[in-house]
Design a protein around this motif. Sequence first.
Motif, PDB file in Angstrom:
ATOM      1  N   TYR A  51       0.834  -1.203   0.000  1.00  0.00           N
ATOM      2  CA  TYR A  51       0.000   0.000   0.000  1.00  0.00           C
ATOM      3  C   TYR A  51       0.867   1.250   0.000  1.00  0.00           C
ATOM      4  CZ  TYR A  51      -3.106   3.549   2.009  1.00  0.00           C
ATOM      5  OH  TYR A  51      -3.803   4.680   2.253  1.00  0.00           O
ATOM      6  N   ILE A  52       1.891   1.257   0.851  1.00  0.00           N
ATOM      7  CA  ILE A  52       2.705   2.463   1.000  1.00  0.00           C
ATOM      8  C   ILE A  52       3.571   2.701  -0.239  1.00  0.00           C
ATOM      9  CG2 ILE A  52       4.620   3.438   2.321  1.00  0.00           C
ATOM     10  CD1 ILE A  52       3.281   2.121   4.775  1.00  0.00           C
ATOM     11  N   THR A  53       4.154   1.629  -0.768  1.00  0.00           N
ATOM     12  CA  THR A  53       5.032   1.827  -1.919  1.00  0.00           C
ATOM     13  C   THR A  53       4.258   1.893  -3.222  1.00  0.00           C
ATOM     14  OG1 THR A  53       5.290  -0.540  -2.215  1.00  0.00           O
ATOM     15  CG2 THR A  53       6.921   0.549  -0.860  1.00  0.00           C
ATOM     16  N   GLY A  54       2.997   1.476  -3.206  1.00  0.00           N
ATOM     17  CA  GLY A  54       2.247   1.415  -4.443  1.00  0.00           C
ATOM     18  C   GLY A  54       2.739   0.305  -5.352  1.00  0.00           C
ATOM     19  N   GLY A  55       3.442  -0.670  -4.774  1.00  0.00           N
ATOM     20  CA  GLY A  55       3.881  -1.830  -5.548  1.00  0.00           C
ATOM     21  C   GLY A  55       5.148  -1.599  -6.350  1.00  0.00           C
ATOM     22  N   LEU A  56       5.725  -0.390  -6.246  1.00  0.00           N
ATOM     23  CA  LEU A  56       6.950  -0.124  -6.998  1.00  0.00           C
ATOM     24  C   LEU A  56       8.171  -0.471  -6.159  1.00  0.00           C
ATOM     25  CD1 LEU A  56       5.933   3.358  -8.395  1.00  0.00           C
ATOM     26  CD2 LEU A  56       5.920   1.182  -9.597  1.00  0.00           C
ATOM     27  N   ALA A  57       9.185  -1.015  -6.797  1.00  0.00           N
ATOM     28  CA  ALA A  57      10.424  -1.302  -6.083  1.00  0.00           C
ATOM     29  C   ALA A  57      11.090   0.025  -5.710  1.00  0.00           C
ATOM     30  CB  ALA A  57      11.347  -2.125  -6.960  1.00  0.00           C
ATOM     31  N   GLN A  58      11.499   0.124  -4.464  1.00  0.00           N
ATOM     32  CA  GLN A  58      12.122   1.358  -3.990  1.00  0.00           C
ATOM     33  C   GLN A  58      13.642   1.222  -4.026  1.00  0.00           C
ATOM     34  OE1 GLN A  58      10.135   4.088  -2.850  1.00  0.00           O
ATOM     35  NE2 GLN A  58       8.536   2.830  -3.782  1.00  0.00           N
ATOM     36  N   GLN A  59      14.284   2.312  -4.409  1.00  0.00           N
ATOM     37  CA  GLN A  59      15.743   2.304  -4.483  1.00  0.00           C
ATOM     38  C   GLN A  59      16.329   2.590  -3.103  1.00  0.00           C
ATOM     39  OE1 GLN A  59      17.274   1.432  -7.191  1.00  0.00           O
ATOM     40  NE2 GLN A  59      19.308   1.662  -6.287  1.00  0.00           N
ATOM     41  N   TYR A  60      17.156   1.680  -2.608  1.00  0.00           N
ATOM     42  CA  TYR A  60      17.752   1.882  -1.290  1.00  0.00           C
ATOM     43  C   TYR A  60      18.795   2.980  -1.379  1.00  0.00           C
ATOM     44  CZ  TYR A  60      18.860   0.356   3.439  1.00  0.00           C
ATOM     45  OH  TYR A  60      18.995   0.285   4.795  1.00  0.00           O
ATOM     46  N   PRO A  61      18.854   3.863  -0.362  1.00  0.00           N
ATOM     47  CA  PRO A  61      19.801   4.985  -0.448  1.00  0.00           C
ATOM     48  C   PRO A  61      21.253   4.516  -0.397  1.00  0.00           C
ATOM     49  CG  PRO A  61      18.828   4.875   1.713  1.00  0.00           C
ATOM     50  CD  PRO A  61      18.079   3.891   0.871  1.00  0.00           C
ATOM     51  N   HIS A  62      22.104   5.373  -0.928  1.00  0.00           N
ATOM     52  CA  HIS A  62      23.537   5.107  -0.881  1.00  0.00           C
ATOM     53  C   HIS A  62      24.043   5.597   0.470  1.00  0.00           C
ATOM     54  CE1 HIS A  62      27.574   4.782  -2.706  1.00  0.00           C
ATOM     55  NE2 HIS A  62      27.854   5.757  -1.846  1.00  0.00           N
ATOM     56  N   ILE A  63      24.485   4.679   1.310  1.00  0.00           N
ATOM     57  CA  ILE A  63      24.989   5.083   2.617  1.00  0.00           C
ATOM     58  C   ILE A  63      26.481   5.360   2.478  1.00  0.00           C
ATOM     59  CG2 ILE A  63      25.290   4.412   5.017  1.00  0.00           C
ATOM     60  CD1 ILE A  63      22.910   2.542   4.664  1.00  0.00           C
ATOM     61  N   PRO A  64      26.900   6.579   2.795  1.00  0.00           N
ATOM     62  CA  PRO A  64      28.315   6.893   2.604  1.00  0.00           C
ATOM     63  C   PRO A  64      29.210   5.945   3.405  1.00  0.00           C
ATOM     64  CG  PRO A  64      27.153   8.674   3.708  1.00  0.00           C
ATOM     65  CD  PRO A  64      26.134   7.679   3.344  1.00  0.00           C
ATOM     66  N   TRP A  65      30.385   5.771   2.990  1.00  0.00           N
ATOM     67  CA  TRP A  65      31.392   4.904   3.554  1.00  0.00           C
ATOM     68  C   TRP A  65      31.074   3.430   3.344  1.00  0.00           C
ATOM     69  CZ3 TRP A  65      32.841   1.525   7.731  1.00  0.00           C
ATOM     70  CH2 TRP A  65      34.234   1.310   7.777  1.00  0.00           C
ATOM     71  N   ILE A  66      29.938   2.927   3.859  1.00  0.00           N
ATOM     72  CA  ILE A  66      29.784   1.477   3.755  1.00  0.00           C
ATOM     73  C   ILE A  66      29.366   1.042   2.349  1.00  0.00           C
ATOM     74  CG2 ILE A  66      29.205   1.271   6.215  1.00  0.00           C
ATOM     75  CD1 ILE A  66      26.467   0.312   5.367  1.00  0.00           C
ATOM     76  N   SER A  67      28.810   1.944   1.556  1.00  0.00           N
ATOM     77  CA  SER A  67      28.449   1.551   0.187  1.00  0.00           C
ATOM     78  C   SER A  67      29.565   1.832  -0.805  1.00  0.00           C
ATOM     79  CB  SER A  67      27.201   2.300  -0.267  1.00  0.00           C
ATOM     80  OG  SER A  67      26.100   1.923   0.509  1.00  0.00           O
ATOM     81  N   ASP A  68      30.697   2.399  -0.332  1.00  0.00           N
ATOM     82  CA  ASP A  68      31.785   2.760  -1.251  1.00  0.00           C
ATOM     83  C   ASP A  68      32.468   1.520  -1.814  1.00  0.00           C
ATOM     84  OD1 ASP A  68      31.186   5.325  -0.700  1.00  0.00           O
ATOM     85  OD2 ASP A  68      32.766   5.603   0.800  1.00  0.00           O
ATOM     86  N   GLN A  69      33.085   1.710  -2.954  1.00  0.00           N
ATOM     87  CA  GLN A  69      33.802   0.604  -3.583  1.00  0.00           C
ATOM     88  C   GLN A  69      35.191   0.462  -2.967  1.00  0.00           C
ATOM     89  OE1 GLN A  69      32.858  -1.540  -6.060  1.00  0.00           O
ATOM     90  NE2 GLN A  69      30.790  -0.688  -6.141  1.00  0.00           N
ATOM     91  N   VAL A  70      35.625  -0.756  -2.733  1.00  0.00           N
ATOM     92  CA  VAL A  70      36.997  -1.011  -2.289  1.00  0.00           C
ATOM     93  C   VAL A  70      37.554  -2.166  -3.139  1.00  0.00           C
ATOM     94  CG1 VAL A  70      36.775  -0.230   0.087  1.00  0.00           C
ATOM     95  CG2 VAL A  70      36.182  -2.577  -0.488  1.00  0.00           C
ATOM     96  N   THR A  71      38.851  -2.346  -3.084  1.00  0.00           N
ATOM     97  CA  THR A  71      39.477  -3.430  -3.840  1.00  0.00           C
ATOM     98  C   THR A  71      40.178  -4.376  -2.870  1.00  0.00           C
ATOM     99  OG1 THR A  71      39.899  -1.797  -5.536  1.00  0.00           O
ATOM    100  CG2 THR A  71      40.933  -3.950  -5.807  1.00  0.00           C
ATOM    101  N   VAL A  72      39.782  -5.633  -2.894  1.00  0.00           N
ATOM    102  CA  VAL A  72      40.395  -6.634  -2.030  1.00  0.00           C
ATOM    103  C   VAL A  72      41.094  -7.669  -2.895  1.00  0.00           C
ATOM    104  CG1 VAL A  72      40.005  -8.253  -0.140  1.00  0.00           C
ATOM    105  CG2 VAL A  72      38.447  -6.346  -0.476  1.00  0.00           C
ATOM    106  N   LEU A  73      42.383  -7.778  -2.767  1.00  0.00           N
ATOM    107  CA  LEU A  73      43.167  -8.775  -3.521  1.00  0.00           C
ATOM    108  C   LEU A  73      42.817  -8.741  -5.010  1.00  0.00           C
ATOM    109  CD1 LEU A  73      42.963 -11.838  -1.095  1.00  0.00           C
ATOM    110  CD2 LEU A  73      44.915 -10.325  -1.450  1.00  0.00           C
ATOM    111  N   GLY A  74      42.669  -7.552  -5.517  1.00  0.00           N
ATOM    112  CA  GLY A  74      42.409  -7.431  -6.951  1.00  0.00           C
ATOM    113  C   GLY A  74      40.945  -7.563  -7.322  1.00  0.00           C
TER     114      GLY A  74
END
Lengths: 300, 362
Positions: free
Chosen positions: A113-136
């Motif tokens: 009911y609240i979303t109207g059936g549409l998929a909601q985009q989860y917000p980008h949380i700074p720091w934890i959503s950032d890209q990192v490189t582990v062992l290539g």
Amino acid sequence: MDWLSRNLPYLLAGISVGGQYALIAIGYTMVYGILRLINFAHGDIFMVAGLMMVYASASMPMYLSIPLVIIVTVLIGFMVERVAYKPLRQAPRMSVMISAIGVSYLLQNLALYITGGLAQQYPHIPWISDQVTVLGASTKRVTVITPFLTVILVVLLVLLIKKTKIGMAMRAASKDFETSQLMGIKINSVISMTFIIGSFLAAVGSLLFFSNYTSVTPTVGTLPGLKAFVAAVFGGIGSIPGALVGAFIIGICENLVMLLNQYVSFDISNFKDAFAFALLIIILFFKPTGLFGEKQTDKV
Amino acid sequence: MKKTRDAVISVILIAVLLGTLRFMELHISPQSQWAMLLTVLKKGSIYALVAVSMNLLNGFTGLFSLGQAGFMMIGAYTYGILTIPAAQRANVYMYYQGGIVQFALPSIVGIVLGGAAAAIFAFLIGIPVLRLKSDYLAIATLGFAEIMKVVFMWDSLGPLTNGSNMLRGYPTFTTILYPFIVSGVCIAIIVMLINSTYGRAFKAIRDDEIAAEAMGINLAHHKRIAFTVSSFFAGISGALLAMYQTNVQAKSYNSAMTYEILLIVVIGGIGSVTGSVISSFLFIACSEWVLRFLDETHVIGGFTVPLMRSGFRKVVFSVIIMVIVLFFRQGIMGTREFSISGILDRLTGKSKKKSKGGDSNA
């Protein structure tokens, strides 16, 4: 090195999603340990936490919305127990389970009911959503911190259960519900505490989970919820370390299926989600009490 | 004497019911607001069958199984696969070179085979799963339904199941009497089973497994029978649902569907066949028709009624269900049965003793 950087992402994703399942699984295993109830609504509480984050972050800064979402999720978990499970304490177990299914149905429809059936985009949380490189291998930071955060939270929880008074009460209640009541344990506050802890961990789990899989739909909680429950059964229901081990195994194996998918000629990626259930049936067949579960005997 | 009276009354009532249905079908135009009633009746009769079959397990045998949607899916797919006319196949299985099945069976054979396929699966699944107790059984059957869904959508099985594409083009029913008669006959068979020795054994198992075993009831055998029979009828209702919906898609047979069926059983009263039938019509009527107005925005004298928009119906509906689950745990009928002879006896002031429990109508 090339081989590693090609396959490592699957393993990392597996460990990470395993940690997220573990956080949900603890909520199941603790509630089952005390009430002998499969809390079908738990997966939906997880979904509601994700959804609230979408709306909260749209109107306030991140440092406010994260604590707010966690607090409100805990409140919802508490309310669900008070409204839907507490009145049925004397009722047969089946009624409580049906009530749990009803709550799950309600939460899903409310979200629809609240979303109207549409998929909601989860917000980008700074720091934890950032890209990192582990062992290539490039990945989000959340993938790396999830297992550590999960283990820290579980250690804290085990300490709480082993060392504090409420923890002792919880252990007593899961051992013998009725006798613990006779010994003066306020069973209602113990149960509420269980739901509070479970919902708190589910809220943290949803933060981590949706940072990786960024779309929130009303039914998104069902599958992780069921898998987390399988993890709890696999580890021996009622056992927190068991839930942790079970969740990591399911998370890793699931992603190994995806990895295997690259090497076989036909598409087996669909079976990723079926894996958990196959595991459940195998474990129930051979060792129904799970890895660390206590043996139970029926008394006539 | 009394038996003949009841039989005559039942036959008359069934004839009246079917006559009324046929009359309504012929005289309600698709444009009128009552057209929805026909939809409700069709879908309701199909759900009645699956609800009764679930009740046979949950209410009469005490096996808490949540695999009903999975067995319906097997029935629906079997029906679809076997009855699509050969000429249509190239079109339906366009991604799989027309599929591997190249014949079409008559629809009634398809329905029965749909039930049989579900029963065979249930028999095989039952071997490991029925050793489990209460909630473990619930979660394991739910898991099996999920696995089944994935298997049916598997690309490698595409020539048979059409992968994740839908099956369509198979014969559907042209008259409302069709689902009613098939469901009615099936429910009558279930009722006969419940009133037989087997049914009494099921109830004994439900009330106390250990005591039942001590009385000489073979637990594993009876549980397997209940599980297989229930799945057989779930498969048939799946085939009927496929006819009603005119297409089959594995992803719609999800756990939410099982939950809906379970809620129907609970609302009707766990352990009451007539309760399940009544509540499936009520449930479908509420969710498809009566509460529709909640989904529309209403403006009364310039004032827009708050909250009412798409999806509100389902929220209200689930709140009602929660109220029933929490405060009216017996459901509509409890474990009683609605029976014509009971009412007649009540009306004519004959025996008051027989009004509880007793026999059920077909």
